[in-house]
Design an enzyme around this catalytic site. Structure first.
Site, short mmCIF file in Angstrom:
data_model
loop_
_atom_site.label_atom_id
_atom_site.label_comp_id
_atom_site.label_asym_id
_atom_site.label_seq_id
_atom_site.Cartn_x
_atom_site.Cartn_y
_atom_site.Cartn_z
CE LYS A 1 -3.94 -1.79 2.66
NZ LYS A 1 -4.99 -1.52 1.65
NE ARG B 1 -10.94 -9.75 -2.12
CZ ARG B 1 -11.29 -8.83 -3.01
NH1 ARG B 1 -11.62 -9.17 -4.23
NH2 ARG B 1 -11.31 -7.54 -2.68
N1 BES Z 1 -7.98 -3.58 4.33
C1 BES Z 1 -8.24 -3.22 3.00
C2 BES Z 1 -9.58 -2.50 2.83
C3 BES Z 1 -9.69 -1.17 3.51
C4 BES Z 1 -9.43 -0.02 2.81
C5 BES Z 1 -10.15 -1.09 4.81
C6 BES Z 1 -9.58 1.21 3.44
C7 BES Z 1 -10.29 0.12 5.44
C8 BES Z 1 -10.02 1.27 4.74
C9 BES Z 1 -8.27 -4.45 2.09
O1 BES Z 1 -7.53 -5.53 2.50
C10 BES Z 1 -7.73 -4.03 0.79
O2 BES Z 1 -6.60 -3.64 0.76
N2 BES Z 1 -8.55 -4.09 -0.24
C11 BES Z 1 -8.18 -3.67 -1.54
C12 BES Z 1 -8.72 -4.67 -2.54
C13 BES Z 1 -8.22 -4.45 -3.94
C14 BES Z 1 -6.75 -4.76 -4.04
C15 BES Z 1 -9.01 -5.36 -4.87
C16 BES Z 1 -8.80 -2.30 -1.79
O3 BES Z 1 -9.91 -2.06 -1.37
O4 BES Z 1 -8.12 -1.47 -2.39
ZN ZN Z 2 -5.53 -5.53 1.88
#
Ligand code: BES
Ligand code: ZN
Ligand code: MG
Length: 503
Positions: A281, A355
């Site tokens: 990230k 997931r």
């Molecule tokens: N933990 C994140 C989702 C999240 C984002 C929670 C902002 C709280 C605040 C999750 O694991 C994630 O990173 N999801 C990705 C999925 C994508 C790579 C398909 C996302 O939402 O960007």
């Molecule tokens: Zn994630």
């Protein structure tokens, strides 16, 4: 710490530091005006001068002198009586949040609250008391254990006197007990979320679950990482592969003595830190990803509360817990993982890890419990947070009866849900040419929250199921008097209400 006491003595007759009355917009009760005027003679004038109407979020805070001691008088607005029942109750909670904030500001040790009439909110005295007590505790919650300067700490020891006719006290005292259990459970979940990931590791969170189960006589099983791998939970193992911390898989059971009761599985995502893994990230706000175990926290804390409140259903809480980190041993984009039910997925993005661990949890639930229903809760997608913002969590399900029950619980509890479309048309977004599915949706389909939901659906088979995406609602919710920056404990109030009213 807050404590609550029932009294039938008149509100203004107490020896308190803060005296509180609630009122709907443009509907200040004559009796309240008369009573509070004994503490502050020109009350009527100051109400007009400051144009206090009782609108939502409005308050009138006045300093007065009682028996030569400084005291504070507070009128808090509940908004229009014409608002929906759901909103009237929510505005009452927020008004109570403002009361706790005022008590903090005034350093009040004793607060006398004239209880509003529960019928104005379409509920009974038990329910109103429960709501005001739990929300007071939520408002008082603060995460200051790492602050060493005593002047910077927030001590909040308040005795709250709930003033109401004696005939209501029986109902209200059960409301206090329920409210305290709920408030404690919500705050405990918040504390786990607020704890940094170096303190709250998967093992530590699992140990909290063990402690709770021991104290409250719940059956618990915790699988460690070698066992998780041996059992074939390839999703959980893959997410944990890059981390120096071991993963855990927690299963807690609450069983009723009642016959013919349904079995409900609650399962929550427990990523104690989500760096994104190899698909790392951006640095900005990555710290907030210590909260990525909010789903697991909500589930475990709910289990504690219901061990006391005793719903008429068997409830299984399942929490897959891991830390998602990049390293030489981490799962890589392109890797294919095999889940507990034998299905496979191509990992195109290691940041779509929630997931992967939930796939194992859902498969485990279906195989071992054949539950009547599964509810899944997770900080799953930024997409859901972007769509709904901080005030509503996304609900995905194709089972209308669960949706209806959850919606009712949502409206009553204050943990608000909004249903997203969940049509088969979205399912093709996650197809893969080399595995059963892909862990991210094809970009043409967008709708990241929904395509994540369809990934999960592969693992519930025919079980009635709902998926709640709490990415937007679990952390840093603005403008809510009873929250502060940090975790919200979203899901705990919802689950408790859902289970306690289950028929
Ligand atoms: N933990 C994140 C989702 C999240 C984002 C929670 C902002 C709280 C605040 C999750 O694991 C994630 O990173 N999801 C990705 C999925 C994508 C790579 C398909 C996302 O939402 O960007
Ligand atoms: Zn994630
Ligand atoms: Mg590891």
């Amino acid at each position: 710490m807050l404590s609550f006491k029932l009294t039938n003595q008149h509100v203004v007759e107490h020896d308190a530091d803060l005296y509180v009355g609630f009122c709907f917009k443009n509907a200040l009760p004559e009796s309240l005006l008369r009573d509070f005027s004994t503490l502050y003679a020109p009350l009527n004038e100051v109400i007009n001068k400051r144009k206090f109407t009782g609108a939502t979020g409005s308050q009138l805070v006045l300093s007065a002198i009682k028996k030569n001691k400084p005291v504070t008088i507070m009128l808090v607005g509940l908004g229009s009586e014409k608002n929906s029942q759901t909103d009237r109750l929510e505005y009452a909670r927020r008004a109570m949040g403002l009361v706790i904030r005022a008590a903090e500001n005034e350093k009040a040790a004793k607060v006398a609250v004239l209880m509003p009439d529960s019928h104005l909110f379409g509920i009974n005295e038990f329910e109103l008391t429960k709501e005001l007590v739990s929300v007071s505790m939520m408002a008082a919650y603060h995460f200051d254990q790492f602050i060493t300067d005593p002047a910077h700490k927030l001590t909040c020891d308040i005795e709250i006197l709930l003033c109401a006719e004696e005939i209501l006290h029986n109902q209200m005292s059960i409301g206090i007990e329920f409210g305290q259990r709920i408030g404690h459970a919500v705050n405990q979940a918040r504390q786990w979320c607020d704890l940094p990931a170096d303190v709250l590791t998967p093992t530590v969170l699992a140990n909290h679950a063990i402690r709770i189960a021991k104290v409250h006589n719940l059956k618990i099983t915790v699988y460690d990482e070698p066992t998780i791998k041996k059992m074939g939970m390839g999703g959980l193992a893959a997410v944990s592969a890059g981390s120096a911390q071991e993963c855990r898989f927690v299963v807690i059971e609450y069983n009723t003595d009642l016959k013919n009761t349904p079995t409900i599985v609650l399962t929550g995502k427990g990523v104690t830190f989500d760096s994104g893994g190899i698909s790392i990230k951006p640095a900005n706000r990555m710290d907030e990803m210590k909260d990525d175990m909010a789903g697991a926290a909500a589930v475990i804390s709910t289990m504690e509360a219901i061990s006391h409140l005793k719903p008429r259903a068997n409830v299984i809480g399942i929490a897959p817990i891991a830390e998602n980190m990049p390293s030489g041993t981490a799962v890589k984009p392109g890797d294919i993982v095999t889940f507990y039910n034998g299905m496979t997925a191509e990992v195109k993005n290691t940041d779509a890890e929630g997931r992967l661990i939930l796939a194992d949890a859902l498969s485990y639930a279906v195989k071992h419990y054949k539950p009547d229903m599964i509810i899944n809760v997770a900080t799953l997608t930024g997409s859901c947070a972007a769509a709904l913002g901080p005030f509503f969590a996304g609900m995905m399900s194709n089972h209308d009866d669960i949706v209806e029950k959850l919606t009712t619980a949502s409206k009553r509890s204050g943990d608000r849900l909004w249903r997203l479309p969940f049509h088969q048309d979205y399912k093709r977004a996650i197809r893969s040419h080399i595995a059963d599915m892909c862990n991210i949706g094809n970009e043409t389909y967008k709708a990241g929250a929904i395509t994540a939901g369809f990934f999960l659906q592969n693992f519930v088979e025919e079980t009635p199921w709902a998926h709640l995406d709490i990415a937007g609602t679990s952390f840093n919710v603005p403008d809510m008097s009873y929250y502060r920056p940090g975790a919200t404990g979203f899901g705990v109030r919802l689950f408790i209400d859902f289970l306690m009213n289950f028929k």
